[in-house]
Write a protein that holds these residues in place. Structure first.
Motif, PDB file in Angstrom:
ATOM      1  N   ALA A  29     -16.652  -5.446   2.834  1.00 46.32           N
ATOM      2  CA  ALA A  29     -16.858  -4.147   2.186  1.00 46.32           C
ATOM      3  C   ALA A  29     -15.664  -3.792   1.315  1.00 46.32           C
ATOM      4  O   ALA A  29     -14.515  -4.022   1.687  1.00 46.32           O
ATOM      5  CB  ALA A  29     -17.066  -3.063   3.241  1.00 46.32           C
ATOM      6  N   GLY A  30     -15.950  -3.219   0.156  1.00 44.71           N
ATOM      7  CA  GLY A  30     -14.881  -2.717  -0.696  1.00 44.71           C
ATOM      8  C   GLY A  30     -14.284  -1.467  -0.086  1.00 44.71           C
ATOM      9  O   GLY A  30     -15.005  -0.613   0.437  1.00 44.71           O
ATOM     10  N   ILE A  31     -12.966  -1.355  -0.119  1.00 48.33           N
ATOM     11  CA  ILE A  31     -12.259  -0.208   0.432  1.00 48.33           C
ATOM     12  C   ILE A  31     -11.371   0.361  -0.672  1.00 48.33           C
ATOM     13  O   ILE A  31     -10.680  -0.394  -1.359  1.00 48.33           O
ATOM     14  CB  ILE A  31     -11.370  -0.617   1.634  1.00 48.33           C
ATOM     15  N   VAL A  32     -11.395   1.677  -0.834  1.00 46.97           N
ATOM     16  CA  VAL A  32     -10.471   2.348  -1.749  1.00 46.97           C
ATOM     17  C   VAL A  32      -9.618   3.289  -0.900  1.00 46.97           C
ATOM     18  O   VAL A  32     -10.134   4.056  -0.098  1.00 46.97           O
ATOM     19  CB  VAL A  32     -11.195   3.091  -2.902  1.00 46.97           C
ATOM     20  N   VAL A  33      -8.290   3.149  -1.041  1.00 50.32           N
ATOM     21  CA  VAL A  33      -7.357   4.002  -0.318  1.00 50.32           C
ATOM     22  C   VAL A  33      -6.708   4.945  -1.325  1.00 50.32           C
ATOM     23  O   VAL A  33      -6.223   4.510  -2.368  1.00 50.32           O
ATOM     24  CB  VAL A  33      -6.276   3.180   0.418  1.00 50.32           C
ATOM     25  N   VAL A  34      -6.741   6.241  -0.997  1.00 48.55           N
ATOM     26  CA  VAL A  34      -6.222   7.271  -1.890  1.00 48.55           C
ATOM     27  C   VAL A  34      -5.039   7.963  -1.225  1.00 48.55           C
ATOM     28  O   VAL A  34      -5.096   8.291  -0.039  1.00 48.55           O
ATOM     29  CB  VAL A  34      -7.316   8.316  -2.210  1.00 48.55           C
ATOM     30  N   ASN A  35      -3.965   8.173  -2.010  1.00 51.75           N
ATOM     31  CA  ASN A  35      -2.822   8.943  -1.551  1.00 51.75           C
ATOM     32  C   ASN A  35      -3.005  10.359  -2.077  1.00 51.75           C
ATOM     33  O   ASN A  35      -2.932  10.606  -3.272  1.00 51.75           O
ATOM     34  CB  ASN A  35      -1.520   8.339  -2.086  1.00 51.75           C
ATOM     35  N   LEU A  36      -3.272  11.282  -1.170  1.00 54.12           N
ATOM     36  CA  LEU A  36      -3.472  12.686  -1.514  1.00 54.12           C
ATOM     37  C   LEU A  36      -2.293  13.470  -0.952  1.00 54.12           C
ATOM     38  O   LEU A  36      -2.245  13.758   0.233  1.00 54.12           O
ATOM     39  CB  LEU A  36      -4.804  13.183  -0.942  1.00 54.12           C
ATOM     40  N   ASP A  37      -1.315  13.756  -1.804  1.00 51.11           N
ATOM     41  CA  ASP A  37      -0.108  14.497  -1.400  1.00 51.11           C
ATOM     42  C   ASP A  37       0.586  13.881  -0.187  1.00 51.11           C
ATOM     43  O   ASP A  37       1.002  14.589   0.722  1.00 51.11           O
ATOM     44  CB  ASP A  37      -0.438  15.965  -1.114  1.00 51.11           C
ATOM     45  N   GLY A  38       0.657  12.551  -0.149  1.00 51.76           N
ATOM     46  CA  GLY A  38       1.354  11.871   0.930  1.00 51.76           C
ATOM     47  C   GLY A  38       0.476  11.487   2.103  1.00 51.76           C
ATOM     48  O   GLY A  38       0.894  10.717   2.954  1.00 51.76           O
ATOM     49  N   GLU A  39      -0.740  12.030   2.185  1.00 61.44           N
ATOM     50  CA  GLU A  39      -1.691  11.636   3.226  1.00 61.44           C
ATOM     51  C   GLU A  39      -2.595  10.551   2.665  1.00 61.44           C
ATOM     52  O   GLU A  39      -3.050  10.648   1.530  1.00 61.44           O
ATOM     53  CB  GLU A  39      -2.546  12.834   3.662  1.00 61.44           C
TER      54      GLU A  39
END
Length: 110
Positions: A29-39
């Motif tokens: 599965a494709g995974i996208v990881v997002v950094n939202l204000d350090g989280e």
């Protein structure tokens, strides 16, 4: 369900407002990881409206969303819920962890 964590990138490569992608080593599965204000948040890299990569879109750090470039569907990066039409179904949310200076995620669906 994958118990194997997939390496995504180093923490230095994922600054606030940015996203990185990987493929789960077990499920593919494709995974996208997002950094939202350090989280850090991980979602399946697939729009629930049309089978298209969310990572091709952009992150809105104020709204905390990622927008699919195909038809403009937006998803909350914190929980994967659809925020507007044409998407009504959420995208899968995956666990993410930081370990040894690296960012890791996995497809934990049954």
């Amino acid at each position: 369900m994958s118990e194997t964590w997939t390496y995504v990138c180093t923490t230095a490569e994922l600054l606030p407002g940015e996203m990185k992608t990987a493929f789960d080593e077990v499920t593919g599965a494709g995974i996208v990881v997002v950094n939202l204000d350090g989280e850090l948040y991980a979602l399946e890299d697939r729009c629930s409206h049309e089978d298209f990569e969310l990572s091709a879109g952009r992150v809105d750090p104020v709204e905390g969303s990622v927008e699919c470039v195909l038809h403009g569907a937006r998803f909350d990066v914190r929980d994967g819920r659809a925020l507007c039409a044409p998407a009504y179904e959420p995208v899968a949310k995956f666990p993410v962890k930081v370990e040894g200076g690296g960012v890791w995620a996995r497809d934990d669906r049954e």
